[in-house]
Design a protein around this motif. Structure first.
Motif, mmCIF file in Angstrom:
data_model
loop_
_atom_site.group_PDB
_atom_site.id
_atom_site.type_symbol
_atom_site.label_atom_id
_atom_site.label_comp_id
_atom_site.label_asym_id
_atom_site.label_seq_id
_atom_site.Cartn_x
_atom_site.Cartn_y
_atom_site.Cartn_z
ATOM 1 N N HIS A 163 0.835 -1.200 0.000
ATOM 2 C CA HIS A 163 0.000 0.000 0.000
ATOM 3 C C HIS A 163 0.871 1.252 0.000
ATOM 4 C CE1 HIS A 163 -3.518 2.436 0.494
ATOM 5 N NE2 HIS A 163 -3.126 2.899 1.672
ATOM 6 N N TYR A 166 2.029 1.857 -3.441
ATOM 7 C CA TYR A 166 0.880 2.345 -4.220
ATOM 8 C C TYR A 166 0.635 3.826 -3.928
ATOM 9 C CZ TYR A 166 -3.974 2.724 -5.837
ATOM 10 O OH TYR A 166 -5.133 3.111 -6.477
ATOM 11 N N THR A 169 3.354 6.093 -5.645
ATOM 12 C CA THR A 169 3.203 6.195 -7.094
ATOM 13 C C THR A 169 1.944 6.972 -7.457
ATOM 14 O OG1 THR A 169 4.249 4.014 -7.200
ATOM 15 C CG2 THR A 169 3.253 4.857 -9.227
ATOM 16 N N LYS A 170 0.868 6.741 -6.723
ATOM 17 C CA LYS A 170 -0.387 7.448 -6.979
ATOM 18 C C LYS A 170 -0.207 8.951 -6.784
ATOM 19 C CE LYS A 170 -4.721 6.581 -8.071
ATOM 20 N NZ LYS A 170 -5.072 5.870 -9.329
ATOM 21 N N GLU A 174 -0.995 11.751 -9.550
ATOM 22 C CA GLU A 174 -1.918 12.853 -9.276
ATOM 23 C C GLU A 174 -1.267 14.214 -9.492
ATOM 24 O OE1 GLU A 174 -3.088 11.953 -5.317
ATOM 25 O OE2 GLU A 174 -4.622 10.487 -5.909
ATOM 26 N N SER A 197 5.476 -3.962 -6.116
ATOM 27 C CA SER A 197 4.151 -4.404 -6.567
ATOM 28 C C SER A 197 3.114 -3.295 -6.390
ATOM 29 C CB SER A 197 3.714 -5.669 -5.806
ATOM 30 O OG SER A 197 3.438 -5.391 -4.447
ATOM 31 N N GLN A 201 0.890 -1.733 -9.451
ATOM 32 C CA GLN A 201 -0.569 -1.627 -9.387
ATOM 33 C C GLN A 201 -1.039 -0.212 -9.725
ATOM 34 O OE1 GLN A 201 -2.411 -2.670 -5.634
ATOM 35 N NE2 GLN A 201 -4.404 -1.847 -6.259
ATOM 36 N N ALA A 202 -0.388 0.791 -9.134
ATOM 37 C CA ALA A 202 -0.792 2.177 -9.392
ATOM 38 C C ALA A 202 -0.602 2.546 -10.859
ATOM 39 C CB ALA A 202 0.005 3.121 -8.496
ATOM 40 N N GLU A 204 -0.567 0.471 -13.497
ATOM 41 C CA GLU A 204 -1.518 -0.277 -14.328
ATOM 42 C C GLU A 204 -2.930 0.269 -14.187
ATOM 43 O OE1 GLU A 204 -0.942 -4.336 -13.198
ATOM 44 O OE2 GLU A 204 0.756 -4.628 -14.568
ATOM 45 N N GLU A 205 -3.321 0.638 -12.982
ATOM 46 C CA GLU A 205 -4.654 1.216 -12.767
ATOM 47 C C GLU A 205 -4.842 2.505 -13.553
ATOM 48 O OE1 GLU A 205 -5.941 -0.270 -8.269
ATOM 49 O OE2 GLU A 205 -5.571 1.847 -8.684
ATOM 50 N N SER A 206 -3.762 3.258 -13.707
ATOM 51 C CA SER A 206 -3.837 4.535 -14.418
ATOM 52 C C SER A 206 -3.564 4.385 -15.912
ATOM 53 C CB SER A 206 -2.849 5.528 -13.794
ATOM 54 O OG SER A 206 -3.146 5.745 -12.428
ATOM 55 N N GLY A 207 -3.332 3.152 -16.369
ATOM 56 C CA GLY A 207 -3.084 2.909 -17.786
ATOM 57 C C GLY A 207 -1.741 3.423 -18.270
#
Length: 335
Positions: A163, A166, A169-170, A174, A197, A201-202, A204-207
């Motif tokens: 987490h 994540y 990176t998020k 942003e 990881s 995830q962050a 890939e979620e954002s493309g």
């Protein structure tokens, strides 16, 4: 050196009476108590902690095995452990393993010979050791803290590193960054795997595309950050931002980038991990993922005490949640 027999003889009472006065385990008249206390003071008597521990079968002492590192993260956790031990009336024997499995074995044997009431493990080299080294010494209560082995049968207190990766990176995403790299710790260590990881995830979620040229690993020390940064620098164009998987490596990156004429955050934004005390004092002050280090240490002691006091029989995992600390090392690219 005076003994309890000397005190008893001097006060004209039995040794059991002296013990009751000193330990307040039975009512003794004020007259006799005063005589005993006066004898103790006159003879400069100090009760033997060893003798008492043999009698009651506990030493009120914990042993802690920790990997020696220049990373202040470890020192800040140990400070939390020491403080909690003091508050609970326990002593702490701290052993540095220096990443050496043989030294770890020697330290463990010494701690067990001293009959410690519990063990705290914060040494990543245990992961590659024979777990039966600890198992055959059970039932000494044991708590594994953060960097220890994930599959060792004990209570565990862990940071949610996935987490945290994540969140880091998020935050960069942003702030408008799309070209983001990741400098990991050694990928044979669980925290490094989980932080990577979280990064994946962050992204890939954002493309967003993960560029393998912008991913490198270090050793969680300043020189590891320098080495990892140089590895991606040689690959050509740099990303606009990096998630660096601990603060020590992040400081190595900032220093190395400065030598190459790269400004943080104008040319390169950086998010670290751990939120060591130094993080807010470097230039620029480091945006990072905060780990509750003091709470990690305190929770480890409390968990051992629960085990010793038979308040918990089953092994449990306690997960502490990381949070983002926003400072000056990230540039916003959003309009």
């Amino acid at each position: 050196m005076a003994t309890i027999k000397d005190v008893a003889k001097h006060a004209g009472v039995s040794t059991s009476t002296v013990s009751h006065v000193l330990n307040q385990t039975r009512f003794v008249s004020e007259d006799i108590s005063s005589r005993v206390r006066a004898a103790v003071e006159e003879l400069n008597y100090a009760p033997s902690a060893l003798a008492r521990s043999l009698k009651v079968n506990h030493t009120r002492t914990f042993g802690m095995l920790v990997t020696t590192s220049t990373n202040p993260f470890f020192g800040e956790v140990v400070k939390g452990v020491e403080r909690r031990c003091y508050e609970q009336g326990y002593n702490l024997i701290l052993c540095n393993t220096e990443g050496d499995i043989d030294r770890m074995r020697s330290n463990l044997d010494m701690l067990l010979q001293k009959r410690v009431d519990g063990l705290l493990l914060m040494c990543s080299e245990v992961e590659t050791s024979a777990f039966d080294l600890f198992a055959r010494h059970q039932p000494v209560p044991t708590v594994v803290m953060d960097w220890g082995p994930i599959d060792f049968p004990s209570d565990k207190i862990q940071d949610n590193s996935h987490h945290g990766g994540y969140l880091a990176t998020k935050h960069l995403i942003e702030k408008g960054h799309t070209q983001i790299g990741c400098l990991t710790g050694p990928l044979d260590k669980l925290p490094a795997q989980q932080r990577l990881s979280g990064f994946v995830q962050a992204m890939e979620e954002s493309g967003l595309t993960i560029n393998k040229d912008w991913i490198a690993s270090g050793n969680f020390e300043c020189e590891g950050g320098e080495k990892a940064f140089n590895a991606i620098y040689k690959n050509g164009k740099l990303p606009t931002a990096l998630f660096v998987c601990n603060d020590m490596m992040a400081m190595g990156v900032i220093n190395t980038a400065h030598k190459q004429g790269i400004s943080v955050p104008d040319d390169l934004s950086i998010v670290g991990y751990d939120d060591i005390k130094l993080a807010k004092y470097i230039t620029p002050s480091l945006t990072t993922i905060h780990q509750p280090k003091h709470r990690l240490g305190q929770q480890a002691v409390d968990t051992l005490l629960e085990k010793i006091n038979k308040q918990s029989d089953s092994n449990k995992v306690i997960q502490l949640e990381p949070t983002l600390m926003e400072r000056d090392s990230v540039k916003s690219l959003t309009p």
